[in-house]
Enzyme design. Structure first.
Site, mmCIF file in Angstrom:
data_model
loop_
_atom_site.group_PDB
_atom_site.id
_atom_site.type_symbol
_atom_site.label_atom_id
_atom_site.label_comp_id
_atom_site.label_asym_id
_atom_site.label_seq_id
_atom_site.Cartn_x
_atom_site.Cartn_y
_atom_site.Cartn_z
ATOM 1 N N ARG A 164 -23.517 36.888 60.070
ATOM 2 C CA ARG A 164 -22.168 36.588 60.591
ATOM 3 C C ARG A 164 -21.164 37.678 60.182
ATOM 4 O O ARG A 164 -19.998 37.378 59.930
ATOM 5 C CB ARG A 164 -21.684 35.214 60.095
ATOM 6 C CG ARG A 164 -22.517 34.020 60.545
ATOM 7 C CD ARG A 164 -22.471 33.833 62.051
ATOM 8 N NE ARG A 164 -23.038 32.578 62.455
ATOM 9 C CZ ARG A 164 -24.321 32.399 62.806
ATOM 10 N NH1 ARG A 164 -25.161 33.421 62.799
ATOM 11 N NH2 ARG A 164 -24.758 31.208 63.186
ATOM 12 N N SER A 238 -20.031 26.023 64.093
ATOM 13 C CA SER A 238 -19.970 25.931 62.619
ATOM 14 C C SER A 238 -18.619 26.443 62.148
ATOM 15 O O SER A 238 -18.242 27.568 62.473
ATOM 16 C CB SER A 238 -21.047 26.806 61.980
ATOM 17 O OG SER A 238 -22.320 26.442 62.417
ATOM 18 N N GLU A 334 -16.097 30.457 58.795
ATOM 19 C CA GLU A 334 -16.706 31.370 59.769
ATOM 20 C C GLU A 334 -15.753 31.615 60.930
ATOM 21 O O GLU A 334 -15.666 32.713 61.486
ATOM 22 C CB GLU A 334 -18.022 30.763 60.296
ATOM 23 C CG GLU A 334 -18.801 31.722 61.169
ATOM 24 C CD GLU A 334 -19.549 31.054 62.294
ATOM 25 O OE1 GLU A 334 -18.916 30.821 63.351
ATOM 26 O OE2 GLU A 334 -20.752 30.782 62.133
HETATM 27 P P1 FAD Z 1 -13.464 34.598 70.669
HETATM 28 O O1 FAD Z 1 -13.387 33.284 69.990
HETATM 29 O O2 FAD Z 1 -12.604 34.835 71.850
HETATM 30 O O3 FAD Z 1 -13.161 35.739 69.582
HETATM 31 C C1 FAD Z 1 -13.812 35.735 68.330
HETATM 32 C C2 FAD Z 1 -13.367 36.973 67.527
HETATM 33 O O4 FAD Z 1 -13.836 38.144 68.183
HETATM 34 C C3 FAD Z 1 -11.842 37.134 67.460
HETATM 35 O O5 FAD Z 1 -11.526 37.722 66.223
HETATM 36 C C4 FAD Z 1 -11.528 38.078 68.601
HETATM 37 O O6 FAD Z 1 -10.336 38.809 68.408
HETATM 38 C C5 FAD Z 1 -12.739 38.992 68.580
HETATM 39 N N1 FAD Z 1 -13.109 39.525 69.908
HETATM 40 C C6 FAD Z 1 -13.465 38.806 70.997
HETATM 41 N N2 FAD Z 1 -13.797 39.637 72.013
HETATM 42 C C7 FAD Z 1 -13.651 40.889 71.540
HETATM 43 C C8 FAD Z 1 -13.833 42.189 72.115
HETATM 44 N N3 FAD Z 1 -14.247 42.370 73.374
HETATM 45 N N4 FAD Z 1 -13.579 43.283 71.335
HETATM 46 C C9 FAD Z 1 -13.149 43.130 70.057
HETATM 47 N N5 FAD Z 1 -12.952 41.935 69.467
HETATM 48 C C10 FAD Z 1 -13.203 40.830 70.197
HETATM 49 N N6 FAD Z 1 -21.999 31.407 66.982
HETATM 50 C C11 FAD Z 1 -23.199 31.841 66.531
HETATM 51 O O7 FAD Z 1 -23.320 32.960 66.013
HETATM 52 N N7 FAD Z 1 -24.321 31.057 66.637
HETATM 53 C C12 FAD Z 1 -24.280 29.830 67.177
HETATM 54 O O8 FAD Z 1 -25.306 29.160 67.267
HETATM 55 C C13 FAD Z 1 -23.027 29.349 67.675
HETATM 56 N N8 FAD Z 1 -22.931 28.118 68.218
HETATM 57 C C14 FAD Z 1 -21.735 27.665 68.681
HETATM 58 C C15 FAD Z 1 -21.676 26.402 69.281
HETATM 59 C C16 FAD Z 1 -20.473 25.923 69.774
HETATM 60 C C17 FAD Z 1 -20.430 24.550 70.414
HETATM 61 C C18 FAD Z 1 -19.303 26.722 69.704
HETATM 62 C C19 FAD Z 1 -18.011 26.225 70.273
HETATM 63 C C20 FAD Z 1 -19.348 27.991 69.095
HETATM 64 C C21 FAD Z 1 -20.570 28.468 68.581
HETATM 65 N N9 FAD Z 1 -20.681 29.728 67.975
HETATM 66 C C22 FAD Z 1 -21.891 30.194 67.534
HETATM 67 C C23 FAD Z 1 -19.477 30.578 67.811
HETATM 68 C C24 FAD Z 1 -19.148 31.438 69.066
HETATM 69 O O9 FAD Z 1 -19.847 30.978 70.178
HETATM 70 C C25 FAD Z 1 -19.473 32.910 68.835
HETATM 71 O O10 FAD Z 1 -18.830 33.412 67.698
HETATM 72 C C26 FAD Z 1 -19.074 33.776 70.033
HETATM 73 O O11 FAD Z 1 -19.585 35.077 69.903
HETATM 74 C C27 FAD Z 1 -17.564 33.841 70.220
HETATM 75 O O12 FAD Z 1 -17.315 34.446 71.480
HETATM 76 P P2 FAD Z 1 -15.895 34.348 72.149
HETATM 77 O O13 FAD Z 1 -15.887 35.269 73.317
HETATM 78 O O14 FAD Z 1 -15.544 32.936 72.411
HETATM 79 O O15 FAD Z 1 -14.982 34.954 70.994
HETATM 80 N N1 EPU Z 2 -27.754 19.459 57.434
HETATM 81 C C1 EPU Z 2 -27.406 18.268 56.854
HETATM 82 N N2 EPU Z 2 -26.346 17.585 57.351
HETATM 83 C C2 EPU Z 2 -25.630 18.029 58.408
HETATM 84 C C3 EPU Z 2 -25.980 19.245 59.010
HETATM 85 C C4 EPU Z 2 -27.073 19.954 58.515
HETATM 86 O O1 EPU Z 2 -28.032 17.840 55.889
HETATM 87 O O2 EPU Z 2 -24.684 17.346 58.809
HETATM 88 C C5 EPU Z 2 -28.916 20.198 56.895
HETATM 89 C C6 EPU Z 2 -30.244 19.690 57.483
HETATM 90 O O3 EPU Z 2 -31.198 19.731 56.440
HETATM 91 C C7 EPU Z 2 -30.591 20.741 58.525
HETATM 92 C C8 EPU Z 2 -30.014 22.003 57.903
HETATM 93 O O4 EPU Z 2 -28.821 21.568 57.239
HETATM 94 O O5 EPU Z 2 -31.981 20.857 58.713
HETATM 95 C C9 EPU Z 2 -29.684 23.103 58.893
HETATM 96 O O6 EPU Z 2 -28.930 22.570 59.968
HETATM 97 P P1 EPU Z 2 -28.958 23.243 61.424
HETATM 98 O O7 EPU Z 2 -30.348 23.529 61.817
HETATM 99 O O8 EPU Z 2 -28.119 22.417 62.321
HETATM 100 O O9 EPU Z 2 -28.304 24.655 61.200
HETATM 101 P P2 EPU Z 2 -27.028 25.119 60.388
HETATM 102 O O10 EPU Z 2 -27.492 25.930 59.221
HETATM 103 O O11 EPU Z 2 -26.114 23.995 60.101
HETATM 104 C C10 EPU Z 2 -26.839 27.408 61.605
HETATM 105 C C11 EPU Z 2 -25.787 28.211 62.286
HETATM 106 C C12 EPU Z 2 -25.579 27.711 63.704
HETATM 107 C C13 EPU Z 2 -26.886 27.864 64.458
HETATM 108 C C14 EPU Z 2 -27.948 27.034 63.752
HETATM 109 C C15 EPU Z 2 -29.312 27.202 64.378
HETATM 110 C C16 EPU Z 2 -24.305 29.020 60.560
HETATM 111 C C17 EPU Z 2 -22.970 28.919 59.910
HETATM 112 N N3 EPU Z 2 -24.547 28.149 61.529
HETATM 113 O O12 EPU Z 2 -26.330 26.084 61.461
HETATM 114 O O13 EPU Z 2 -24.589 28.532 64.316
HETATM 115 O O14 EPU Z 2 -26.749 27.431 65.790
HETATM 116 O O15 EPU Z 2 -28.043 27.459 62.365
HETATM 117 O O16 EPU Z 2 -29.832 28.445 64.032
HETATM 118 O O17 EPU Z 2 -25.097 29.886 60.195
HETATM 119 C C18 EPU Z 2 -22.241 28.744 64.682
HETATM 120 O O18 EPU Z 2 -22.298 29.803 64.048
HETATM 121 O O19 EPU Z 2 -21.175 28.337 65.196
HETATM 122 C C19 EPU Z 2 -23.445 27.930 64.833
HETATM 123 C C20 EPU Z 2 -23.452 26.764 65.463
#
Ligand code: FAD
Ligand code: EPU
Length: 339
Positions: A164, A238, A334
């Protein structure tokens, strides 16, 4: 001619659904528009926010500056033997790029299915899920330097990707606008099924010899079952990073809480599941005013309707305090806090 709008509501531009407004707002459809915009010194010196899909930010209050919303489109690819180089404009939707690749049999990003947001934001925090991170397939990106108006190409090494993390969140924060991203994919899949949930989901579907499309569908299914859909419940995924702590600190936590969910990070560091820590503090599914944590995933803070950015931020501070008090572990946000 670029259209600079004034007093624009940002409610539909952030997945938390926070109802704040921006003083100025401009949409960028072409790389050259950035040069035009920043020719005017007014926009170079004003407070700015680059916006993609708004899925990784918490807007705490009205934004008294210029929102630069990136909408640069286009996806193209080039095949060389088994290698595929796919380049996409920063304003493309990340999951559209995943579908473009998976549908054509270009392997490498199937585990990153259904992550919200834009292609241009994907390098910012080195998006990751289900055992794969962007850095595993990243070739390069083009970025506009605001101070000089020059376009620079960043290689994978230049980006200094970590969990991240990237140079764009750190040393070069706010200095570059990413305009396109190039990925290195393959016609020969090297499936990454190390995540238990993927194996389980494929087994549930009686799939023994999965294709990348099967993996993409399995990941999408798991995600939908765990994470709230921002179109109905505001959230930014997250809210905190999973903390990475020293082995010594881990021993101290483990001796008191042997059930702690952890993964080896490096030889001397351990990653803890923040969702577990937060759940153990009693926060999972808790509703606090208009906000709270998600019932299936305590790491996700949600807007139950009408929440302000301050409310969500205040809840996040309470969670940090209680996790620190119970475990001695400091959670780091994050989500980008915009105030
Ligand atoms: P924004 O929210 O618009 O911007 C994020 C940051 O990037 C800001 O600081 C912004 O200024 C900057 N930025 C955006 N575009 C540019 C650009 N073109 N040039 C320079 N800076 C820029 N993230 C994960 O890593 N893994 C996950 O599994 C994951 N799951 C998610 C699930 C849900 C339901 C949600 C809502 C979010 C999740 N995220 C996850 C977070 C998010 O999807 C990512 O961080 C994604 O890359 C953000 O993209 P965005 O275009 O919405 O960025
Ligand atoms: N867990 C709990 N309670 C909860 C949630 C999770 O006990 O309420 C424990 C469980 O043991 C579970 C473990 O945490 O097995 C891991 O949970 P999960 O697989 O949902 O993944 P995470 O570590 O919580 C991360 C990323 C996610 C990504 C998933 C899958 C971060 C901060 N988050 O979540 O990314 O989708 O792994 O790879 O690293 C995001 O960045 O926005 C995001 C959603």
């Amino acid at each position: 001619m670029l259209q600079i709008q004034e007093n624009v509501s940002l409610k539909s531009f952030n997945t938390f659904g926070i109802d704040v407004s921006a003083r100025y707002f401009v949409e960028i459809a072409h790389e050259e528009d950035l040069a035009e915009l920043f020719l005017d010194p007014q926009w170079k010196s004003i407070k700015r926010l680059v916006l993609g899909g708004g899925s990784n930010m918490l807007l705490v209050t009205d934004f008294d500056g210029l929102i630069v919303r990136i909408n640069i489109r286009g996806i193209e690819h080039r095949i060389n033997h088994n290698e595929v180089f796919v380049e996409a404009g920063a304003g493309e939707v990340w999951n559209d790029l995943v579908n473009y690749s998976v549908n054509r049999g270009y392997a490498g990003i199937e585990n990153l299915s259904l992550i919200p947001g834009s292609v241009g934001a994907s390098p910012i925090q080195n998006i990751g899920a289900y055992g794969v991170e962007l850095k595993d397939v990243f070739k390069s990106c083009r970025a506009f330097e605001i101070a000089t108006g020059q376009i620079r190409t960043f290689s994978k090494e230049d980006c200094r990707f970590g969990y991240r993390e990237s140079i764009f969140k750190d040393e070069l924060k706010g200095q570059f606008i990413i305009t396109s991203v190039k990925l290195h994919l393959s016609l020969v899949p090297h499936l990454n099924l190390e995540y238990g949930a993927i194996k389980q989901e494929l087994a549930n579907r009686n799939i023994t010899d999965p294709t990348i499309a099967d993996v993409s569908r399995a990941v999408s299914h798991i995600r939908v079952s765990k994470l709230p859909d921002p179109s109905t419940i505001g959230n930014a995924g997250s809210f905190f990073k999973n903390p990475v702590i020293s082995s010594d600190q881990f021993e101290a936590v483990y001796s008191k809480f042997p059930d702690v969910v952890s993964y080896p990070a490096t030889e001397s560091r351990v990653k803890l599941a923040a969702g577990w820590l937060i759940e153990q503090c009693g926060w999972k599914g808790k509703v606090v005013g208009h906000t709270g944590t998600w019932k299936n995933q305590a790491l996700v803070l949600v807007n139950h309707g009408g929440a302000t950015g301050e409310e969500v931020y205040s809840l996040s501070s309470q969670i940090i305090d209680s996790v620190y008090t119970k475990f001695g572990v400091l959670l780091e946000r994050e989500v980008n806090i915009i105030d």
